[in-house]
Design an enzyme around this catalytic site. Structure first.
Site, PDB file in Angstrom:
ATOM      1  N   SER A 144      55.183  43.448  31.035  1.00 51.23           N
ATOM      2  CA  SER A 144      56.203  42.537  31.573  1.00 51.23           C
ATOM      3  C   SER A 144      57.317  42.293  30.574  1.00 51.23           C
ATOM      4  CB  SER A 144      55.561  41.170  31.872  1.00 51.23           C
ATOM      5  OG  SER A 144      54.520  41.314  32.785  1.00 51.23           O
ATOM      6  N   HIS A 165      57.597  49.217  35.496  1.00 52.10           N
ATOM      7  CA  HIS A 165      57.293  47.797  35.671  1.00 52.10           C
ATOM      8  C   HIS A 165      57.255  47.464  37.155  1.00 52.10           C
ATOM      9  CE1 HIS A 165      58.381  43.339  35.401  1.00 52.10           C
ATOM     10  NE2 HIS A 165      57.107  43.482  35.102  1.00 52.10           N
ATOM     11  N   GLU A 177      60.906  48.816  38.293  1.00 53.93           N
ATOM     12  CA  GLU A 177      61.847  48.969  37.172  1.00 53.93           C
ATOM     13  C   GLU A 177      61.372  50.158  36.337  1.00 53.93           C
ATOM     14  OE1 GLU A 177      61.644  45.038  35.365  1.00 53.93           O
ATOM     15  OE2 GLU A 177      63.542  44.486  36.311  1.00 53.93           O
TER      16      GLU A 177
HETATM   17  C1  LIG Z   1      55.757  38.680  35.675  1.00 53.79           C
HETATM   18  C2  LIG Z   1      55.664  40.113  36.133  1.00 53.79           C
HETATM   19  O1  LIG Z   1      55.905  40.984  35.025  1.00 53.79           O
HETATM   20  C3  LIG Z   1      56.687  40.495  37.229  1.00 53.79           C
HETATM   21  C4  LIG Z   1      56.294  39.947  38.573  1.00 53.79           C
HETATM   22  O2  LIG Z   1      55.484  40.490  39.268  1.00 53.79           O
HETATM   23  S1  LIG Z   1      57.067  38.489  39.008  1.00 53.79           S
HETATM   24  C5  LIG Z   1      56.434  38.175  40.612  1.00 53.79           C
HETATM   25  C6  LIG Z   1      57.171  38.946  41.697  1.00 53.79           C
HETATM   26  N1  LIG Z   1      56.619  38.600  42.985  1.00 53.79           N
HETATM   27  C7  LIG Z   1      57.110  37.572  43.744  1.00 53.79           C
HETATM   28  O3  LIG Z   1      58.090  36.924  43.419  1.00 53.79           O
HETATM   29  C8  LIG Z   1      56.320  37.281  45.004  1.00 53.79           C
HETATM   30  C9  LIG Z   1      56.992  36.208  45.830  1.00 53.79           C
HETATM   31  N2  LIG Z   1      56.192  35.999  47.048  1.00 53.79           N
HETATM   32  C10 LIG Z   1      56.348  36.802  48.162  1.00 53.79           C
HETATM   33  O4  LIG Z   1      57.133  37.735  48.200  1.00 53.79           O
HETATM   34  C11 LIG Z   1      55.471  36.498  49.361  1.00 53.79           C
HETATM   35  O5  LIG Z   1      55.001  35.161  49.249  1.00 53.79           O
HETATM   36  C12 LIG Z   1      54.224  37.439  49.435  1.00 53.79           C
HETATM   37  C13 LIG Z   1      54.668  38.867  49.747  1.00 53.79           C
HETATM   38  C14 LIG Z   1      53.424  37.416  48.145  1.00 53.79           C
HETATM   39  C15 LIG Z   1      53.294  36.952  50.548  1.00 53.79           C
HETATM   40  O6  LIG Z   1      53.954  37.131  51.797  1.00 53.79           O
HETATM   41  P1  LIG Z   1      54.165  35.891  52.781  1.00 53.79           P
HETATM   42  O7  LIG Z   1      54.807  36.377  53.998  1.00 53.79           O
HETATM   43  O8  LIG Z   1      54.822  34.828  52.012  1.00 53.79           O
HETATM   44  O9  LIG Z   1      52.762  35.317  53.132  1.00 53.79           O
HETATM   45  P2  LIG Z   1      51.398  35.948  53.546  1.00 53.79           P
HETATM   46  O10 LIG Z   1      51.043  35.269  54.839  1.00 53.79           O
HETATM   47  O11 LIG Z   1      50.519  35.814  52.360  1.00 53.79           O
HETATM   48  O12 LIG Z   1      51.537  37.538  53.887  1.00 53.79           O
HETATM   49  C16 LIG Z   1      52.107  37.950  55.114  1.00 53.79           C
HETATM   50  C17 LIG Z   1      51.615  39.368  55.355  1.00 53.79           C
HETATM   51  O13 LIG Z   1      52.027  40.208  54.282  1.00 53.79           O
HETATM   52  C18 LIG Z   1      50.978  41.156  53.999  1.00 53.79           C
HETATM   53  N3  LIG Z   1      50.454  40.917  52.651  1.00 53.79           N
HETATM   54  C19 LIG Z   1      50.697  39.867  51.854  1.00 53.79           C
HETATM   55  N4  LIG Z   1      50.101  40.024  50.672  1.00 53.79           N
HETATM   56  C20 LIG Z   1      49.456  41.217  50.727  1.00 53.79           C
HETATM   57  C21 LIG Z   1      48.670  41.977  49.809  1.00 53.79           C
HETATM   58  N5  LIG Z   1      48.427  41.536  48.573  1.00 53.79           N
HETATM   59  N6  LIG Z   1      48.159  43.164  50.215  1.00 53.79           N
HETATM   60  C22 LIG Z   1      48.408  43.627  51.442  1.00 53.79           C
HETATM   61  N7  LIG Z   1      49.151  42.977  52.356  1.00 53.79           N
HETATM   62  C23 LIG Z   1      49.663  41.784  51.991  1.00 53.79           C
HETATM   63  C24 LIG Z   1      49.874  40.913  55.009  1.00 53.79           C
HETATM   64  O14 LIG Z   1      50.098  41.739  56.114  1.00 53.79           O
HETATM   65  C25 LIG Z   1      50.114  39.458  55.348  1.00 53.79           C
HETATM   66  O15 LIG Z   1      49.604  39.159  56.637  1.00 53.79           O
HETATM   67  P3  LIG Z   1      48.081  38.587  56.696  1.00 53.79           P
HETATM   68  O16 LIG Z   1      48.071  37.322  55.866  1.00 53.79           O
HETATM   69  O17 LIG Z   1      47.843  38.355  58.156  1.00 53.79           O
HETATM   70  O18 LIG Z   1      47.209  39.639  56.128  1.00 53.79           O
HETATM   71  N1  LIG Z   2      50.476  39.564  36.730  1.00 50.54           N
HETATM   72  C1  LIG Z   2      51.664  39.967  37.130  1.00 50.54           C
HETATM   73  O1  LIG Z   2      52.302  39.417  38.068  1.00 50.54           O
HETATM   74  C2  LIG Z   2      52.291  41.156  36.428  1.00 50.54           C
HETATM   75  C3  LIG Z   2      53.369  41.813  37.031  1.00 50.54           C
HETATM   76  C4  LIG Z   2      53.937  42.936  36.391  1.00 50.54           C
HETATM   77  C5  LIG Z   2      53.427  43.367  35.179  1.00 50.54           C
HETATM   78  N2  LIG Z   2      52.374  42.710  34.619  1.00 50.54           N
HETATM   79  C6  LIG Z   2      51.814  43.244  33.371  1.00 50.54           C
HETATM   80  O2  LIG Z   2      50.706  44.085  33.715  1.00 50.54           O
HETATM   81  C7  LIG Z   2      49.702  44.027  32.694  1.00 50.54           C
HETATM   82  C8  LIG Z   2      48.408  43.567  33.316  1.00 50.54           C
HETATM   83  O3  LIG Z   2      48.610  42.305  33.877  1.00 50.54           O
HETATM   84  P1  LIG Z   2      47.573  41.739  34.979  1.00 50.54           P
HETATM   85  O4  LIG Z   2      48.180  40.526  35.553  1.00 50.54           O
HETATM   86  O5  LIG Z   2      47.143  42.848  35.870  1.00 50.54           O
HETATM   87  O6  LIG Z   2      46.340  41.311  34.034  1.00 50.54           O
HETATM   88  P2  LIG Z   2      44.815  41.102  34.449  1.00 50.54           P
HETATM   89  O7  LIG Z   2      44.248  40.196  33.434  1.00 50.54           O
HETATM   90  O8  LIG Z   2      44.706  40.763  35.894  1.00 50.54           O
HETATM   91  O9  LIG Z   2      44.212  42.587  34.292  1.00 50.54           O
HETATM   92  C9  LIG Z   2      44.107  43.201  33.040  1.00 50.54           C
HETATM   93  C10 LIG Z   2      42.938  44.175  33.177  1.00 50.54           C
HETATM   94  O10 LIG Z   2      42.923  45.035  32.044  1.00 50.54           O
HETATM   95  C11 LIG Z   2      41.577  45.213  31.663  1.00 50.54           C
HETATM   96  N3  LIG Z   2      41.572  45.635  30.257  1.00 50.54           N
HETATM   97  C12 LIG Z   2      41.924  44.902  29.166  1.00 50.54           C
HETATM   98  N4  LIG Z   2      41.812  45.662  28.056  1.00 50.54           N
HETATM   99  C13 LIG Z   2      41.408  46.896  28.481  1.00 50.54           C
HETATM  100  C14 LIG Z   2      41.127  48.122  27.814  1.00 50.54           C
HETATM  101  N5  LIG Z   2      41.229  48.223  26.498  1.00 50.54           N
HETATM  102  N6  LIG Z   2      40.746  49.194  28.555  1.00 50.54           N
HETATM  103  C15 LIG Z   2      40.648  49.095  29.915  1.00 50.54           C
HETATM  104  N7  LIG Z   2      40.887  47.961  30.604  1.00 50.54           N
HETATM  105  C16 LIG Z   2      41.264  46.887  29.887  1.00 50.54           C
HETATM  106  C17 LIG Z   2      40.916  43.862  31.895  1.00 50.54           C
HETATM  107  O11 LIG Z   2      39.505  44.025  32.005  1.00 50.54           O
HETATM  108  C18 LIG Z   2      41.578  43.450  33.215  1.00 50.54           C
HETATM  109  O12 LIG Z   2      40.834  43.922  34.337  1.00 50.54           O
HETATM  110  C19 LIG Z   2      50.252  43.090  31.620  1.00 50.54           C
HETATM  111  O13 LIG Z   2      50.928  43.875  30.652  1.00 50.54           O
HETATM  112  C20 LIG Z   2      51.244  42.238  32.407  1.00 50.54           C
HETATM  113  O14 LIG Z   2      52.267  41.703  31.582  1.00 50.54           O
HETATM  114  C21 LIG Z   2      51.778  41.618  35.199  1.00 50.54           C
END
Ligand SMILES: C[C@H](O)CC(=O)SCCNC(=O)CCNC(=O)[C@H](O)C(C)(C)COP(=O)(O)OP(=O)(O)OC[C@H]1O[C@@H](n2cnc3c(N)ncnc32)[C@H](O)[C@@H]1OP(=O)(O)O
Ligand SMILES: NC(=O)c1ccc[n+]([C@@H]2O[C@H](COP(=O)([O-])OP(=O)(O)OC[C@H]3O[C@@H](n4cnc5c(N)ncnc54)[C@H](O)[C@@H]3O)[C@@H](O)[C@H]2O)c1
Length: 310
Positions: A144, A165, A177
């Site tokens: 991340s 990413h 990304e």
């Molecule tokens: C920090 C990291 O490095 C970077 C990141 O990842 S930052 C985070 C980025 N992500 C976001 O911002 C997520 C924001 N949230 C959303 O977009 C939405 O809330 C969401 C897509 C997670 C959920 O969708 P939403 O419509 O709000 O609600 P929800 O009712 O849970 O889902 C609707 C339908 O989408 C589908 N769905 C949702 N999540 C799913 C999943 N994990 N797998 C499969 N299908 C899914 C399903 O068909 C679901 O219908 P169901 O509940 O009857 O199965």
């Molecule tokens: N959580 C998010 O929304 C998100 C989104 C994008 C990117 N990321 C990045 O993805 C990476 C994983 O995040 P996460 O949320 O999936 O974490 P998580 O804690 O859900 O999963 C990490 C997994 O890695 C496994 N693990 C740790 N060390 C290991 C090793 N040496 N060999 C094999 N497996 C090992 C752990 O057992 C665990 O199952 C991080 O770098 C995080 O910054 C996270």
């Protein structure tokens, strides 16, 4: 620039697939993200090996994948349950589980790392994989926030190293990304972009800067929400309601922090604070640190800022 005809022909096998396209993918880490990446890669015809530390964790990861796939099938194959069943078994047939990382990369065209957001652990992993994987294998991190170049330096293949990413939840979030470092070869970068598109993602090209594009904007916003609560200016619930109804976000910042994982958010901000101690947007949060210290890591453990069903 159009390719000379002979190059064009060489790149395409009779099946119409690009001959040197990425097919065999190893995902290291079957957690929130690794399981999602493995699911989508297997769903788009790639042959996937998912690696984690033990079979218990891998079985849980696979169960999470199956749960998510059931949600996809319920929607996509509502009219044709039999086709849905066939899709489900085909995807699971593309997915193998492995606890030995070195074995898992023997035939890999691409290795995607999605383990804990810790530079030293990522470097250690890639250093070992560098000795086990074929010279042609491309390495990518799903980090991340850690600079890709600081991870790549642990290997002898900086030209075959990049960042992929993904966004949580991977089956739903269209964005990918794709990050290159100065040493990333054009061939490697093109293959990573093509792989992202083959997974059905919309790719954006990123420089190796803190948080790439989304997290550089999103994580400071999420942290400022926590600081707002620390200052006693609003409750998490009201902040979430405000941002969903006032800014049209699908989730508020506290719901999102629970979804992403409080530990991951803490790792991100701690890493940036260490590098840029005077940057106010990267200041750590005592409240977030308290929740993580208490093991309230978010949805993945059933409690973060909110209690959730696990
Ligand atoms: C920090 C990291 O490095 C970077 C990141 O990842 S930052 C985070 C980025 N992500 C976001 O911002 C997520 C924001 N949230 C959303 O977009 C939405 O809330 C969401 C897509 C997670 C959920 O969708 P939403 O419509 O709000 O609600 P929800 O009712 O849970 O889902 C609707 C339908 O989408 C589908 N769905 C949702 N999540 C799913 C999943 N994990 N797998 C499969 N299908 C899914 C399903 O068909 C679901 O219908 P169901 O509940 O009857 O199965
Ligand atoms: N959580 C998010 O929304 C998100 C989104 C994008 C990117 N990321 C990045 O993805 C990476 C994983 O995040 P996460 O949320 O999936 O974490 P998580 O804690 O859900 O999963 C990490 C997994 O890695 C496994 N693990 C740790 N060390 C290991 C090793 N040496 N060999 C094999 N497996 C090992 C752990 O057992 C665990 O199952 C991080 O770098 C995080 O910054 C996270």
């Amino acid at each position: 620039m159009s390719l000379p005809f002979r190059t064009f022909v060489r790149n395409f096998s009779t099946s119409g697939l690009k001959k040197n396209a990425i097919k065999n993918v190893t995902i290291i880490g079957g957690g929130l993200m690794g399981a999602g990446i493995a699911q989508v890669a297997a769903s788009t015809g790639h042959s996937v090996v998912m690696v984690d530390q033990n079979t218990d964790i891998l079985n849980k990861s696979k169960a999470n994948i199956e749960k998510s796939l059931q949600r996809v099938v319920k929607k996509k194959y509502a009219e044709d349950p039999k086709a849905g069943e066939a899709f489900l078994s085909q995807v699971l047939g593309n997915l193998a589980l492995e606890t030995d990382a070195a074995t898992s990369v023997k035939k890999a065209d691409l290795v995607i790392e999605a383990i804990v957001e810790n530079l030293k652990i990522k470097q250690e992993l890639f250093k070992n994989l560098d000795m086990a994987a074929p010279a042609s294998t491309i390495f990518a991190s799903n980090t991340s926030s850690i600079p890709i170049k600081e991870i790549a330096v642990a290997t002898e293949r900086a030209d075959r190293f990049g960042g992929l990413h993904y966004f949580n939840p991977v089956p739903m979030m269209k964005l990918l990304e794709v990050i290159r470092i100065p040493q990333t070869s054009d061939e490697t970068f093109d293959k990573l972009l093509a792989f992202g598109k083959a997974m059905g993602k919309v790719t954006v090209n990123c420089k190796d800067t803190p948080g790439f594009i989304v997290n550089r904007l999103l994580v400071p916003y999420m942290m400022e929400a926590v600081r707002m609560v620390e200052r006693g200016e609003a409750t998490p619930k009201d902040v979430d309601t405000a941002m969903k109804l006032g800014a049209g976000y699908p989730m508020g910042p506290f719901e999102l922090t629970d979804y992403v994982g409080l530990d991951t958010c803490k790792f991100i901000i701690d890493g940036w604070h260490e590098k840029y101690p005077d940057h106010p947007l990267f200041a750590p949060s005592p409240l977030l640190n308290k929740y993580v210290a208490e093991g309230k890591l978010g949805n993945k453990v059933g409690e973060g800022f909110y209690k959730s069903k696990k």
